[in-house]
Design a protein around this motif. Sequence first.
Motif, PDB file in Angstrom:
ATOM      1  N   GLY A 448       0.806  -1.219   0.000  1.00  0.00           N
ATOM      2  CA  GLY A 448       0.000   0.000   0.000  1.00  0.00           C
ATOM      3  C   GLY A 448       0.842   1.273   0.000  1.00  0.00           C
ATOM      4  N   MET A 449       2.164   1.130  -0.014  1.00  0.00           N
ATOM      5  CA  MET A 449       3.003   2.318  -0.124  1.00  0.00           C
ATOM      6  C   MET A 449       2.739   2.954  -1.492  1.00  0.00           C
ATOM      7  N   THR A 450       2.880   4.273  -1.584  1.00  0.00           N
ATOM      8  CA  THR A 450       2.581   4.904  -2.863  1.00  0.00           C
ATOM      9  C   THR A 450       3.837   5.376  -3.585  1.00  0.00           C
ATOM     10  N   ASN A 451       4.987   5.339  -2.901  1.00  0.00           N
ATOM     11  CA  ASN A 451       6.221   5.757  -3.559  1.00  0.00           C
ATOM     12  C   ASN A 451       7.209   4.593  -3.565  1.00  0.00           C
ATOM     13  N   ILE A 452       7.705   4.274  -4.736  1.00  0.00           N
ATOM     14  CA  ILE A 452       8.571   3.105  -4.900  1.00  0.00           C
ATOM     15  C   ILE A 452       9.863   3.223  -4.074  1.00  0.00           C
ATOM     16  N   ARG A 453      10.227   4.455  -3.714  1.00  0.00           N
ATOM     17  CA  ARG A 453      11.407   4.647  -2.855  1.00  0.00           C
ATOM     18  C   ARG A 453      11.208   4.057  -1.468  1.00  0.00           C
ATOM     19  N   ASP A 454       9.941   3.789  -1.119  1.00  0.00           N
ATOM     20  CA  ASP A 454       9.649   3.304   0.228  1.00  0.00           C
ATOM     21  C   ASP A 454       9.446   1.794   0.299  1.00  0.00           C
ATOM     22  N   VAL A 455       9.719   1.081  -0.807  1.00  0.00           N
ATOM     23  CA  VAL A 455       9.604  -0.382  -0.745  1.00  0.00           C
ATOM     24  C   VAL A 455      10.937  -1.073  -1.051  1.00  0.00           C
ATOM     25  N   ILE A 456      12.006  -0.291  -1.174  1.00  0.00           N
ATOM     26  CA  ILE A 456      13.346  -0.849  -1.362  1.00  0.00           C
ATOM     27  C   ILE A 456      14.208  -0.220  -0.263  1.00  0.00           C
ATOM     28  N   PRO A 457      15.078  -1.014   0.385  1.00  0.00           N
ATOM     29  CA  PRO A 457      15.794  -0.445   1.531  1.00  0.00           C
ATOM     30  C   PRO A 457      16.610   0.804   1.170  1.00  0.00           C
ATOM     31  N   PHE A 458      17.340   0.740   0.056  1.00  0.00           N
ATOM     32  CA  PHE A 458      18.235   1.848  -0.288  1.00  0.00           C
ATOM     33  C   PHE A 458      17.995   2.279  -1.731  1.00  0.00           C
ATOM     34  N   PRO A 459      17.033   3.182  -1.950  1.00  0.00           N
ATOM     35  CA  PRO A 459      16.644   3.520  -3.322  1.00  0.00           C
ATOM     36  C   PRO A 459      17.724   4.257  -4.106  1.00  0.00           C
ATOM     37  N   ARG A 460      17.786   3.951  -5.374  1.00  0.00           N
ATOM     38  CA  ARG A 460      18.666   4.651  -6.310  1.00  0.00           C
ATOM     39  C   ARG A 460      17.788   5.343  -7.333  1.00  0.00           C
ATOM     40  N   THR A 461      17.825   6.673  -7.344  1.00  0.00           N
ATOM     41  CA  THR A 461      17.031   7.455  -8.289  1.00  0.00           C
ATOM     42  C   THR A 461      17.922   8.585  -8.798  1.00  0.00           C
ATOM     43  N   PRO A 462      17.490   9.301  -9.855  1.00  0.00           N
ATOM     44  CA  PRO A 462      18.356  10.370 -10.364  1.00  0.00           C
ATOM     45  C   PRO A 462      18.823  11.299  -9.233  1.00  0.00           C
ATOM     46  N   LYS A 463      20.101  11.557  -9.187  1.00  0.00           N
ATOM     47  CA  LYS A 463      20.746  12.428  -8.203  1.00  0.00           C
ATOM     48  C   LYS A 463      20.678  11.890  -6.762  1.00  0.00           C
ATOM     49  N   ASN A 464      20.454  10.599  -6.630  1.00  0.00           N
ATOM     50  CA  ASN A 464      20.366  10.053  -5.283  1.00  0.00           C
ATOM     51  C   ASN A 464      20.928   8.644  -5.202  1.00  0.00           C
ATOM     52  N   ALA A 465      22.122   8.549  -4.619  1.00  0.00           N
ATOM     53  CA  ALA A 465      22.733   7.224  -4.405  1.00  0.00           C
ATOM     54  C   ALA A 465      23.345   7.179  -3.017  1.00  0.00           C
ATOM     55  N   GLU A 466      22.685   7.849  -2.068  1.00  0.00           N
ATOM     56  CA  GLU A 466      23.243   7.874  -0.711  1.00  0.00           C
ATOM     57  C   GLU A 466      22.948   6.570   0.024  1.00  0.00           C
TER      58      GLU A 466
END
Length: 467
Positions: A448-466
Amino acid sequence: MEKIKRTKIKALLAMQPGADVLAKGWVRTKRGNKQIKFIALNDGSTINNIQVVANTELFDEELLKRVTTGASLSVTGKLVESVGSGQAVEIQATEIEVLGECDPMRYPLQKKDTTLEYLRTVAHMRLRTNTFGAVLRIRNAMAFAIHKFFNEKGFVYLHTPLITESDAEGAGDMFQVTTLDLKNIPLDKKGNVDFSSDFFGKKTSLTVSGQLEGELGATAVGEIYTFGPTFRAENSNTPRHLAEFWMIEPEMAFYDINDNMVLAEEFVKYLVQYALDNCMDDLKFLNSKYDEGLIERMQSVLGIPFQRVTYTEAVEILEKAVADGVKFEYPVHWGTDFQSEHERYLVEKHFQKPVILIDFPKDIKAFYMKQNEDGRTVRGMDVLFPKIGEIIGGSEREASLEKLEARIDELGMSRKNLEWYIDTRRYGSVPHSGFGLGFERLLLFVTGMTNIRDVIPFPRTPKNAEF
Ligand code: 4AD
Ligand code: MG
């Protein structure tokens, strides 16, 4: 006295009162008064905490002061019936050891109500929240269920390479892999980069799909699946795209598009059912905290057959919707790729059930899809889900050597780099099919999460690899 063995909190909560027990975990909250302290302890084995009751006469005041939110404890005591904690049992503590203190002034999860946006900025710590504990346990259960499903069907788990030379999907959004010195790039006589001195002696990238190698496996041992990381350098900052995600790609010899649809539907239903059967505590938590419709929506896709509809029919439905006054941000006509707003209209408004779209215009799909007799469509298949849109993409594969080569040429792709793949059609070619399930898209549906960044422990998206 014999040393007591640690019991995980999930098991403790299911035990009858009476035993002497040892629990270890992190403090969620501490409350109470001068005489008695109530400590909610969690060890990640379940969403539920065990309540530790500490009589202040038995413990040093200084020790109890060090018991703060986030601190780690080892607690020995008697498991007793609980009156008020919301659980059947609690621990009457006899010994408390603070294993690791946690400074309340600095701990990033101190505040009770932290937004998901804030938690993404402390992704190294957010795993300790109830929300991410639930998501991680469901993610784990789904990974296990995927292997179980295919194992029970006799599929072979095939490990396909992450570093590759080929752009399987032909979309060109690949991350290059190189050991060349970027400050001193070798050039050939024509001024192009000379990859012969690169690590692999050729231009390589991170894979966008294991499918092409998957087809090699399927045409050898019959039925395979891959389950691994996948990389796409598409610059899409949406709640449904990651630059690094996990994909499950089954590939089956002797399956036509109908067999492929049957398997895809059985597969996702199996996974949803598995989550309902095995993750109910976490689902109830997510249902009450984020998405009141979660469990109901999961149940709703199980009982009914998915709606099968051709791309052409779907365009007609969408065009009629537009004529009737429905507003889409993007235009839709025959030949366009659907946006998620179109997919969701079909699933949520028109059919009100998951949809399997087939027979797409060949120009919006990859080179390997089986060409239909009409000369303009291919036997592709997308499974669309409520609130998500596309969750699976797949197809029957073009098994004819002539047609495959013609399509590769038509698209201006290099046949030379694909000779190994084309060999499957030269030597004992068979009808075959497969699909790819986006693991995180599935997880959006079952959490039921709505943002894919919240279902992977360490998300990788443009400008974000922290982290
Ligand atoms: O539709 P796609 O691009 O299909 C393939 O890669 C095929 N080779 C699969 C096959 O036939 N073996 O991707 C498959 C699925 C999508 O339906 C979506 O669920 C997911 O992968 N996906 C993504 N998930 C997260 N972030 C992204 N950037 C994604 N791109 C695709
Ligand atoms: Mg797709």
